[in-house]
Design a protein around this motif. Structure first.
Motif, short mmCIF file in Angstrom:
data_model
loop_
_atom_site.label_atom_id
_atom_site.label_comp_id
_atom_site.label_asym_id
_atom_site.label_seq_id
_atom_site.Cartn_x
_atom_site.Cartn_y
_atom_site.Cartn_z
N HIS A 182 4.00 -9.39 -7.29
CA HIS A 182 3.72 -8.77 -8.58
C HIS A 182 4.36 -7.38 -8.57
O HIS A 182 3.80 -6.44 -8.00
CB HIS A 182 2.22 -8.67 -8.81
N GLU A 231 1.88 -4.94 -6.24
CA GLU A 231 0.44 -5.12 -6.03
C GLU A 231 0.19 -5.76 -4.66
O GLU A 231 1.04 -6.50 -4.15
CB GLU A 231 -0.14 -6.03 -7.12
N THR A 232 -0.96 -5.47 -4.10
CA THR A 232 -1.36 -6.15 -2.86
C THR A 232 -2.62 -6.96 -3.15
O THR A 232 -3.21 -6.86 -4.23
CB THR A 232 -1.65 -5.14 -1.73
N PRO A 271 -7.05 -4.81 -4.41
CA PRO A 271 -6.81 -4.10 -5.67
C PRO A 271 -6.77 -2.58 -5.51
O PRO A 271 -6.22 -1.89 -6.37
CB PRO A 271 -8.02 -4.51 -6.53
N ARG A 281 -1.74 -0.33 -3.36
CA ARG A 281 -0.45 -0.84 -3.86
C ARG A 281 0.67 -0.29 -2.97
O ARG A 281 0.51 0.76 -2.33
CB ARG A 281 -0.23 -0.47 -5.32
N GLU A 290 -5.44 3.63 -4.63
CA GLU A 290 -5.79 4.02 -5.98
C GLU A 290 -6.78 5.17 -5.94
O GLU A 290 -7.72 5.18 -5.14
CB GLU A 290 -6.41 2.84 -6.74
#
Lengths: 154, 179
Positions: free
Chosen positions: B126, B142-143, B146, B149, B176
């Protein structure tokens, strides 16, 4: 990379990068442009390096590539007689060697600089310039031959 | 040839102090006025974004073994055979941006992010392009976690008569909320 780290990198590597670029381009202004481009790349890349030697090798590779791009962009080189003004020489024999090296074809100059000044092995010069080892060996041998003749004639 | 004589000769060849100082001014002025104008500024924006990203504080990114394992993937050397094939036009599409990025991600995934975190999802990678220009790009991936990244930075390198070879020049694992 912080400003202080960048300032240290400039202090440590600007002259080396300049010499690599100058060896290829033979014009101070163009070599300084390349030096600035390369160090800005380092700043922007903000990437990790395994060691200081790794960072130095990365900078040389980028300098070689940027010099090639610049050579295609500018398509010009300073006349040989203007070159001594670029560097300060304590001895006339040093001036002669400098002129003799700069009179070599471009493809020899970078290899000569990296091998004889920076002290990289043939294999390392090949890796840094994206050439085969045999090519570097040939270029160094041919450069030595040309330099020997040029210096004998002086 | 006398190496010492060579060193003495070339040690007198130095960049001017003005050229060095100008570099620091560029940085101090946030490099909006670099020599090549807008193109440079656009590329800088890509990497300035990277500068403000913090490496994740998790053990994941702090792991020396992970970084060591991945380092060799970041700056691939093109094999001589590959270069010959590319030069002869047999490898169209090889080393384009997508090819290089996917190869990097495949290898990155194989090395393992630890704790079962992967970058390959059931339907592939992604990816979101964060910034791009003709010879630089930043891509977020993305990994499976969530909260994490991967950001990958690529540059295009000129090579003979080809359209250039892309290579990964860096990556960051971003947690994040840490930016």
């Amino acid at each position: 990379m912080t400003r202080d780290e960048f300032a240290l990198a400039v202090e440590r590597y600007a002259d080396m990068i300049f010499r690599v670029a100058y060896s290829a381009l033979r014009r101070r202004e163009d070599a300084e442009d390349v030096m600035q481009d390369v160090l800005l790349k380092l700043y922007r890349a903000d990437r990790p390096f395994d060691s200081e030697e790794h960072r130095k090798a990365w900078l040389i590779r980028v300098a070689v590539n940027e010099s090639r791009k610049a050579a295609r962009r500018y398509r010009r080189a300073a006349p040989l007689e203007e070159l001594p003004e670029t560097a300060a020489f304590d001895r006339s024999e040093d001036r002669e060697l400098f002129l003799a090296v700069m009179a070599l074809p471009e493809k020899y100059r970078t290899a000569v600089y990296l091998h004889y000044y920076e002290g990289y092995s043939v294999r390392e010069v090949a890796a840094l310039t994206g050439s085969r080892e045999s090519t570097v060996q040939t270029r160094l041998a041919r450069a030595r031959e040309l330099l020997r003749k040029a210096l004998e004639e002086v | 040839m006398e190496r010492e004589r060579f060193r003495r000769t070339f040690s007198g060849l130095e960049a001017s102090p003005q050229a060095k100082e100008a570099l620091l001014h560029m940085i101090d002025e946030n490099t909006n006025h670099t020599r090549r104008g807008m193109r440079r500024a656009a590329r800088l924006a890509v990497l300035a974004a990277a500068t403000v990203c913090l490496l994740t504080a998790t053990a994941l990114a702090a792991s020396g073994s992970l970084r060591a394992a991945v380092m060799h993937l970041l700056f691939p050397r093109y094999g001589q055979g590959e270069l010959v094939e590319i030069g002869e036009g047999h490898r169209t599409g090889s080393f384009d941006r997508t090819d290089v990025l996917n190869t990097f991600l495949e290898r990155f995934d194989r090395e393992g992010l630890g704790d079962g975190v992967t970058v390959r999802m059931a339907d592939g990678f992604h990816k979101t392009v964060l910034e791009e220009s003709e010879d630089a790009a930043a891509v977020a991936v993305e990994t499976s976690d969530p909260a994490l990244r991967l950001e990958v930075y690529l540059e295009r390198v000129d090579y003979e008569d080809t359209t250039g070879l892309w290579q990964v020049t860096g990556y960051r694992i971003v947690e994040e909320g840490t930016e």
